[in-house]
Motif scaffolding. Structure first.
Motif, mmCIF file in Angstrom:
data_model
loop_
_atom_site.group_PDB
_atom_site.id
_atom_site.type_symbol
_atom_site.label_atom_id
_atom_site.label_comp_id
_atom_site.label_asym_id
_atom_site.label_seq_id
_atom_site.Cartn_x
_atom_site.Cartn_y
_atom_site.Cartn_z
ATOM 1 N N LYS A 120 54.474 27.874 15.509
ATOM 2 C CA LYS A 120 53.120 28.090 14.994
ATOM 3 C C LYS A 120 52.095 27.604 16.003
ATOM 4 C CE LYS A 120 50.143 27.348 11.093
ATOM 5 N NZ LYS A 120 49.575 26.236 10.315
ATOM 6 N N LEU A 121 51.146 28.464 16.314
ATOM 7 C CA LEU A 121 50.070 28.087 17.231
ATOM 8 C C LEU A 121 49.058 27.267 16.454
ATOM 9 C CD1 LEU A 121 48.769 28.485 20.064
ATOM 10 C CD2 LEU A 121 47.565 30.448 19.083
ATOM 11 N N THR A 122 48.865 25.997 16.832
ATOM 12 C CA THR A 122 47.981 25.134 16.049
ATOM 13 C C THR A 122 46.638 24.848 16.723
ATOM 14 O OG1 THR A 122 49.110 23.189 16.934
ATOM 15 C CG2 THR A 122 49.869 24.013 14.804
ATOM 16 N N ALA A 123 46.586 25.045 18.037
ATOM 17 C CA ALA A 123 45.292 24.800 18.698
ATOM 18 C C ALA A 123 45.224 25.446 20.069
ATOM 19 C CB ALA A 123 45.037 23.296 18.824
ATOM 20 N N LEU A 124 43.993 25.726 20.499
ATOM 21 C CA LEU A 124 43.718 26.240 21.838
ATOM 22 C C LEU A 124 42.679 25.320 22.480
ATOM 23 C CD1 LEU A 124 43.236 30.013 20.878
ATOM 24 C CD2 LEU A 124 45.169 29.057 22.150
ATOM 25 N N PHE A 125 42.838 25.093 23.770
ATOM 26 C CA PHE A 125 41.878 24.236 24.477
ATOM 27 C C PHE A 125 41.434 24.887 25.775
ATOM 28 C CE2 PHE A 125 44.421 21.376 21.911
ATOM 29 C CZ PHE A 125 43.477 20.515 21.364
ATOM 30 N N ASP A 126 40.173 24.678 26.116
ATOM 31 C CA ASP A 126 39.668 25.177 27.393
ATOM 32 C C ASP A 126 38.557 24.242 27.880
ATOM 33 O OD1 ASP A 126 40.049 28.262 28.701
ATOM 34 O OD2 ASP A 126 38.353 27.082 29.438
ATOM 35 N N VAL A 127 38.276 24.317 29.159
ATOM 36 C CA VAL A 127 37.172 23.505 29.697
ATOM 37 C C VAL A 127 35.843 24.236 29.629
ATOM 38 C CG1 VAL A 127 38.285 21.932 31.310
ATOM 39 C CG2 VAL A 127 37.872 24.309 32.010
ATOM 40 N N ILE B 61 38.611 20.689 25.890
ATOM 41 C CA ILE B 61 39.802 19.973 26.334
ATOM 42 C C ILE B 61 39.657 18.464 26.160
ATOM 43 C CG2 ILE B 61 39.190 19.682 28.778
ATOM 44 C CD1 ILE B 61 42.070 20.770 29.349
ATOM 45 N N SER B 62 38.413 18.005 26.124
ATOM 46 C CA SER B 62 38.191 16.569 25.928
ATOM 47 C C SER B 62 38.629 16.108 24.539
ATOM 48 C CB SER B 62 36.705 16.237 26.135
ATOM 49 O OG SER B 62 35.928 16.935 25.167
ATOM 50 N N GLU B 63 38.772 17.064 23.636
ATOM 51 C CA GLU B 63 39.206 16.700 22.272
ATOM 52 C C GLU B 63 40.718 16.568 22.152
ATOM 53 O OE1 GLU B 63 37.637 19.316 19.237
ATOM 54 O OE2 GLU B 63 35.805 19.624 20.421
ATOM 55 N N MET B 64 41.421 16.902 23.230
ATOM 56 C CA MET B 64 42.884 16.909 23.154
ATOM 57 C C MET B 64 43.483 15.585 22.656
ATOM 58 S SD MET B 64 44.776 19.022 26.154
ATOM 59 C CE MET B 64 46.412 18.342 25.960
ATOM 60 N N PRO B 65 43.108 14.451 23.254
ATOM 61 C CA PRO B 65 43.746 13.198 22.819
ATOM 62 C C PRO B 65 43.576 12.935 21.324
ATOM 63 C CG PRO B 65 42.570 12.877 24.885
ATOM 64 C CD PRO B 65 42.194 14.243 24.382
ATOM 65 N N SER B 66 42.382 13.186 20.815
ATOM 66 C CA SER B 66 42.176 12.920 19.384
ATOM 67 C C SER B 66 42.938 13.928 18.525
ATOM 68 C CB SER B 66 40.678 12.923 19.041
ATOM 69 O OG SER B 66 40.127 14.200 19.283
ATOM 70 N N PHE B 67 43.040 15.164 19.022
ATOM 71 C CA PHE B 67 43.807 16.171 18.277
ATOM 72 C C PHE B 67 45.263 15.752 18.135
ATOM 73 C CE2 PHE B 67 46.556 19.871 17.933
ATOM 74 C CZ PHE B 67 45.971 20.577 16.889
ATOM 75 N N PHE B 68 45.833 15.271 19.214
ATOM 76 C CA PHE B 68 47.230 14.828 19.180
ATOM 77 C C PHE B 68 47.451 13.720 18.144
ATOM 78 C CE2 PHE B 68 48.053 17.119 23.106
ATOM 79 C CZ PHE B 68 49.415 17.350 23.069
ATOM 80 N N LYS B 69 46.417 12.895 17.957
ATOM 81 C CA LYS B 69 46.559 11.817 16.963
ATOM 82 C C LYS B 69 46.539 12.373 15.547
ATOM 83 C CE LYS B 69 44.851 8.223 19.955
ATOM 84 N NZ LYS B 69 43.596 7.937 20.646
ATOM 85 N N GLU B 70 45.739 13.437 15.347
ATOM 86 C CA GLU B 70 45.647 14.040 14.010
ATOM 87 C C GLU B 70 46.906 14.803 13.626
ATOM 88 O OE1 GLU B 70 42.167 16.534 13.869
ATOM 89 O OE2 GLU B 70 41.038 14.920 14.843
ATOM 90 N N GLN B 71 47.354 15.706 14.552
ATOM 91 C CA GLN B 71 48.555 16.468 14.234
ATOM 92 C C GLN B 71 49.492 16.511 15.431
ATOM 93 O OE1 GLN B 71 47.751 20.517 13.233
ATOM 94 N NE2 GLN B 71 45.554 20.234 13.024
#
Lengths: 211, 211
Positions: free
Chosen positions: B112-119, B136-146
């Motif tokens: 399942k595709l759960t997120a996309l990130f770009d600069v 892409i700066s939101e990546m670390p916090s996203f990983f903590k959520e899911q």
DNA sequence: TAGATTGTTAATCGATTAACAATC
DNA sequence: TAGATTGTTAATCGATTAACAATC
């Protein structure tokens, strides 16, 4: 015509594109010479394997000094056909076909996208990556107008075999196949399937987490 | 945890996804049994190799009868991790990232595709394949959520290593890498590079035409 | 039982690694 | 010359193919 260097092993061939990339980078940086040890380390192979690979098609090194980068680069470029220019078409302009059409690094490899084909009348006439999408029924006549070297298949698996046959009949020299089917053709085929690739990764992930 | 079946050879692993595809097709057709000869012919391997491969993780066949398809399919599915579900993100939503995001066959593989990130701020907020592109700066916090299982890298080669490190730090289990660089990471990586693939084909075309 | 097809061993083939004499 | 690094041979390793006894 010539058979100098005769047979390069399949495994070596699969590494040539990687060697080419790294050597090109070094050459662009103006570096002239490198040892098998240093180059192997960057690429991620053993020095021994690198030397064995290179010795399958020439003797480039100088004892005590290493390899002349630009000379080696020229040789590998020739082997890969990068001294010639190649015409490519893509059949099936879905998401994947579009992405490939827009791939920015064909130019570096002397590959030119000359046509796009699709069955969907809604797509025909629109432009992707600067190239107009034609109806697939125009393929045979297109082949007569301009020769095609590489036929890229991004269709459904069901349509792929028929497309491959049209390509072969039209005089294409090789097929780059993204559809998950084994093609019956006498042309060289390079197969690339996203679904198989991700499953290989999944196996590795799964195995690690079970142990 | 368990080590049953211990080591399956790398070459066999690379064929498992193909076996899975063909077996699934047969199973969907309601076919229950097949001989190694018949299956090998369809897949394009030798019966001997097929049997050697299968015997690395079990004994499925019945002397004189062949292999039970659904049973074999279940086993291979388990090995590949298809009995679990997997979360995937894609970093770098250029043409290739978009195409992968839109790939229609992840569902079949329980991915399942759960997120996309770009600069690119111009892309952030837009939606591709039903998924919103995040900065892409939101990546670390996203990983903590899911939690994320598979991290797909479709960035420039320059950005790839940093992205891989963020993925590893965030707890991803494996990396699917489309950027032409060797990643330094302890995670399993599956590398797939369009430019290398087409050069391999070009070598074959070129060689044939020189002879 | 007779026929078919597996599981498995042995033989072959190819690819990688190690080692070192040749030599710049 | 001394040091470095190749080209190449030999040793190892792994994967594929062939063959056949085991057995459903």
């Amino acid at each position: 015509m010539s058979d100098e260097g005769s047979a390069i092993s399949p495994k070596t061939i699969s590494r040539l594109p990687i060697y080419w990339r790294y050597l090109k980078e070094l050459d662009d940086f103006g570096i002239e010479r490198i040892s098998s040890q240093e180059l192997a380390k960057r690429i991620g192979v053993t020095p021994s394997q690198l030397r064995q690979d290179l010795n399958q098609f020439g003797q480039f090194g100088q004892h005590g000094y290493g390899y002349p980068i630009s000379e080696l680069l020229i040789s590998i470029s020739r082997l890969l056909g990068l001294n010639k220019s190649w015409r490519m078409i893509i059949v099936g302009v879905g998401n994947l076909g579009k992405a490939i059409a827009s791939y920015p690094n064909f130019g570096k490899r002397n590959i030119k996208l000359t046509a796009l084909f699709d069955v969907d009348p809604g797509k025909v006439g629109t432009v992707v990556a600067g190239v107009k999408i034609r109806n697939i029924s125009e393929m045979p006549s297109f082949f007569k107008e301009q020769p095609v070297d590489i036929g890229t298949i991004c269709t459904t698996p069901e349509a792929a075999q028929a497309v491959a046959e049209m390509m072969e009949a039209g005089g294409a020299l090789g097929i780059w196949n993204f559809a998950p089917v084994k093609l019956k053709t006498s042309l060289p085929v390079k197969h690339l399937h996203l679904g198989d690739s991700i499953l290989e990764l999944l196996y590795c992930i799964n195995r690690r987490n079970e142990e």
